[in-house]
Every structure is written in C-alpha cells, then in structure tokens.
Write a protein that holds these residues in place. Structure first.
Motif, mmCIF file in Angstrom:
data_model
loop_
_atom_site.group_PDB
_atom_site.id
_atom_site.type_symbol
_atom_site.label_atom_id
_atom_site.label_comp_id
_atom_site.label_asym_id
_atom_site.label_seq_id
_atom_site.Cartn_x
_atom_site.Cartn_y
_atom_site.Cartn_z
ATOM 1 N N ASP A 73 0.919 1.898 -12.413
ATOM 2 C CA ASP A 73 0.822 2.089 -10.979
ATOM 3 C C ASP A 73 2.122 1.539 -10.516
ATOM 4 N N TYR A 74 2.349 1.974 -8.890
ATOM 5 C CA TYR A 74 3.644 1.599 -8.451
ATOM 6 C C TYR A 74 3.248 1.307 -6.967
ATOM 7 N N LEU A 75 3.383 -0.017 -6.650
ATOM 8 C CA LEU A 75 3.107 -0.627 -5.487
ATOM 9 C C LEU A 75 4.140 -0.902 -4.705
ATOM 10 N N LEU A 76 4.047 -0.426 -3.238
ATOM 11 C CA LEU A 76 5.062 -0.677 -2.397
ATOM 12 C C LEU A 76 4.812 -2.076 -1.773
ATOM 13 N N LYS A 77 5.895 -2.607 -1.353
ATOM 14 C CA LYS A 77 5.824 -4.042 -0.538
ATOM 15 C C LYS A 77 5.951 -3.612 0.999
ATOM 16 N N PRO A 78 5.285 -4.556 1.784
ATOM 17 C CA PRO A 78 4.512 -5.504 1.523
ATOM 18 C C PRO A 78 3.263 -5.179 0.771
ATOM 19 N N LEU A 79 2.826 -5.836 0.029
ATOM 20 C CA LEU A 79 1.493 -5.529 -0.871
ATOM 21 C C LEU A 79 0.260 -5.332 -0.059
ATOM 22 N N ASN A 80 -0.411 -4.446 -0.413
ATOM 23 C CA ASN A 80 -1.830 -3.898 0.410
ATOM 24 C C ASN A 80 -2.625 -4.511 -0.495
ATOM 25 N N PRO A 81 -3.462 -5.462 -0.444
ATOM 26 C CA PRO A 81 -4.659 -5.981 -1.505
ATOM 27 C C PRO A 81 -5.393 -5.017 -1.978
ATOM 28 N N LYS A 82 -5.799 -3.986 -1.025
ATOM 29 C CA LYS A 82 -6.682 -2.697 -1.430
ATOM 30 C C LYS A 82 -6.098 -2.278 -2.674
ATOM 31 N N ARG A 83 -4.692 -1.851 -2.577
ATOM 32 C CA ARG A 83 -4.040 -0.968 -3.453
ATOM 33 C C ARG A 83 -3.840 -1.956 -4.756
ATOM 34 N N LEU A 84 -3.564 -3.089 -4.640
ATOM 35 C CA LEU A 84 -3.664 -4.078 -5.803
ATOM 36 C C LEU A 84 -4.723 -4.135 -6.527
ATOM 37 N N ALA A 85 -5.988 -4.118 -5.846
ATOM 38 C CA ALA A 85 -7.104 -4.129 -6.620
ATOM 39 C C ALA A 85 -7.456 -2.803 -7.446
ATOM 40 N N GLU A 86 -6.835 -1.583 -6.514
ATOM 41 C CA GLU A 86 -7.078 -0.521 -7.395
ATOM 42 C C GLU A 86 -6.177 -0.363 -8.513
ATOM 43 N N ALA A 87 -4.998 -0.861 -8.511
ATOM 44 C CA ALA A 87 -4.010 -1.086 -9.639
ATOM 45 C C ALA A 87 -4.770 -1.962 -10.758
ATOM 46 N N ILE A 88 -5.173 -2.902 -10.482
ATOM 47 C CA ILE A 88 -5.967 -3.774 -11.494
ATOM 48 C C ILE A 88 -6.949 -3.213 -12.093
#
Length: 239
Positions: A96-111
């Motif tokens: 995955d490729y997450l942009l800052k500032p981190l969105n907790p929902k997007r982080l959960a999707e990456a996990i």
C-alpha cells in the motif's frame, strides 16, 4: 502469530505518530524504529521484519535505495507526503501507499491487506530464502521485485550479478557467492565461478568433454560444468 514490524522515517514525530496509530492492532509487534537510513539497513538485515513502514524522501538514501540495500524484503507499506512516487512504489509490489497526514481508516485498510496476504510462518530467522520469496533490485532508474522461483540464471559480472528472469536482466549489487549462500539449494545449482542456474529451467543435459556435462536451459543458454561440478550434479539429480 504476530507480524514483526519495522518503521523508518527521518522525522521523529512521524515515527511517534505511527507507533500510536499502530498500537490498537494486537497482531502487529513493532520490533524497531529509526530515523537514520544506514542504521535502519543494519537493523533490518539483522531483524528481518515481516513488514516495513517506509518513508521515501529521506537524506542519504531514499526509500527505494533503502530496499535495495536489504538482504531480504518481505512486505512494504510506504508512508509519505508525496504522491508522485505511487506508481514506482507499486512497481516494487508495495502492499500500500499511504499519504501523510495518515488517515486511520486508510491505515486500517492497509493492515487488512497485510492480514489477507498469506505467508508461511516460522521463517523469520531462516538463513536461506525460500522459493516463494522475492528479492528487490534497483537497477538504475528501474526497480524490480523478483520472485525467486522465476529466476532462471545468475551471471557474475564484476562486483554485480546479472539476474535473468522472464525477459528482464537487471544487475544486483551482490556477489554470486553471497547469493549461493542465500538461495534455496534444492532449486539453484552453482555451475562454476561465473554462473548459477535454476534446476527447474533445464531443457537438456548433454555429455561433454572428459565426462563433464553441458546444461542447456529453456532460454537457450548453454553452461558447461567442470568435472567436479558434473559429478556433484549427477549426485544431486541422479543423472
């Protein structure tokens, strides 16, 4: 079994924020975090984490050069403030490729991507790579995330090894002896000082001079074995 996670970002505040955001995920264990690339290379080569959260723009070496310096790369999630590297990140099979500032929902999707990807357990400290793993190669501006099982030939070229897979031939800044020590012995055979090949890609085995053998690969490459290596090859394969 918990996934062992390593964090790399040149901003200490970003590292602390990521630690906090990852804390609710009980199946992840942060085994290391660093803001210096060279130190992180050393730690990751020792720890061999299952997952790396990685920034791209960093002093000294960028995130792609960092990956090239590792002996083994499993899963990677990029965390960066810049979106222009997204295509390149997915070219190296980033999860995955997450942009800052981190969105907790997007982080959960990456996990969740990490969780859904099946991996064999108990391989964390293995010395050799298994056939289902991949190696990362940065050759000039091109990046390759190469499945070990698809490599059919390795050729020593000075301080580099030319890696033949599919229709690609990138150069890896490692020695052939180093790769001989890391790749699975049931798949790769060291022919001589110059070549090592994948047994699954043999097309023909022909008698050669003085009881030696000539190996013809499906790619058309012909590799002659010394008397010693011919005897070893016969012992291994029963030819």
């Amino acid at each position: 079994m918990k996934k062992r996670v390593y964090l790399l970002d040149d901003e200490l505040l970003a590292l602390e924020e990521l630690k906090v955001l990852l804390s609710p995920f009980d199946d992840l264990e942060i085994v290391g975090a660093c803001d210096r690339v060279e130190h992180a290379i050393q730690e990751c080569n020792e720890l061999k984490p299952d997952l790396i959260f990685l920034d791209i723009n960093m002093p000294g070496k960028d995130g792609f050069e960092f990956l090239e310096s590792l002996e083994e790369v499993r899963d990677v999630i990029f965390v960066t403030a810049y979106d222009q590297f997204a295509l390149k990140a997915f070219e190296v099979n980033a999860l995955d490729y997450l942009l800052k500032p981190l969105n907790p929902k997007r982080l959960a999707e990456a996990i969740q991507r990490v969780r859904s990807k099946s991996q064999p357990s108990g391989t964390t400290h293995e010395e050799r790579l298994s056939a289902d793993k991949k190696i990362f190669i940065k050759d000039g501006e091109k990046c390759h995330f190469v499945p070990i099982s698809k490599i059919y030939l390795l050729e020593s070229v000075g301080n580099y090894v030319r890696v033949f897979y599919e229709n690609q031939q990138p150069l890896l800044h490692k020695s052939l002896t180093y790769l001989e020590q890391k790749l699975p012995t049931d798949l790769f055979f060291r022919a001589n000082r110059q070549y090592m090949f994948n047994l699954d890609f043999i097309d023909q085995i022909e008698p050669y001079f003085n009881s030696t053998l000539l190996i013809v690969l499906k790619s058309g490459h012909k590799i002659d074995l010394s008397q010693r290596q011919s005897a070893k090859f016969r012992e291994i394969t029963g030819v």
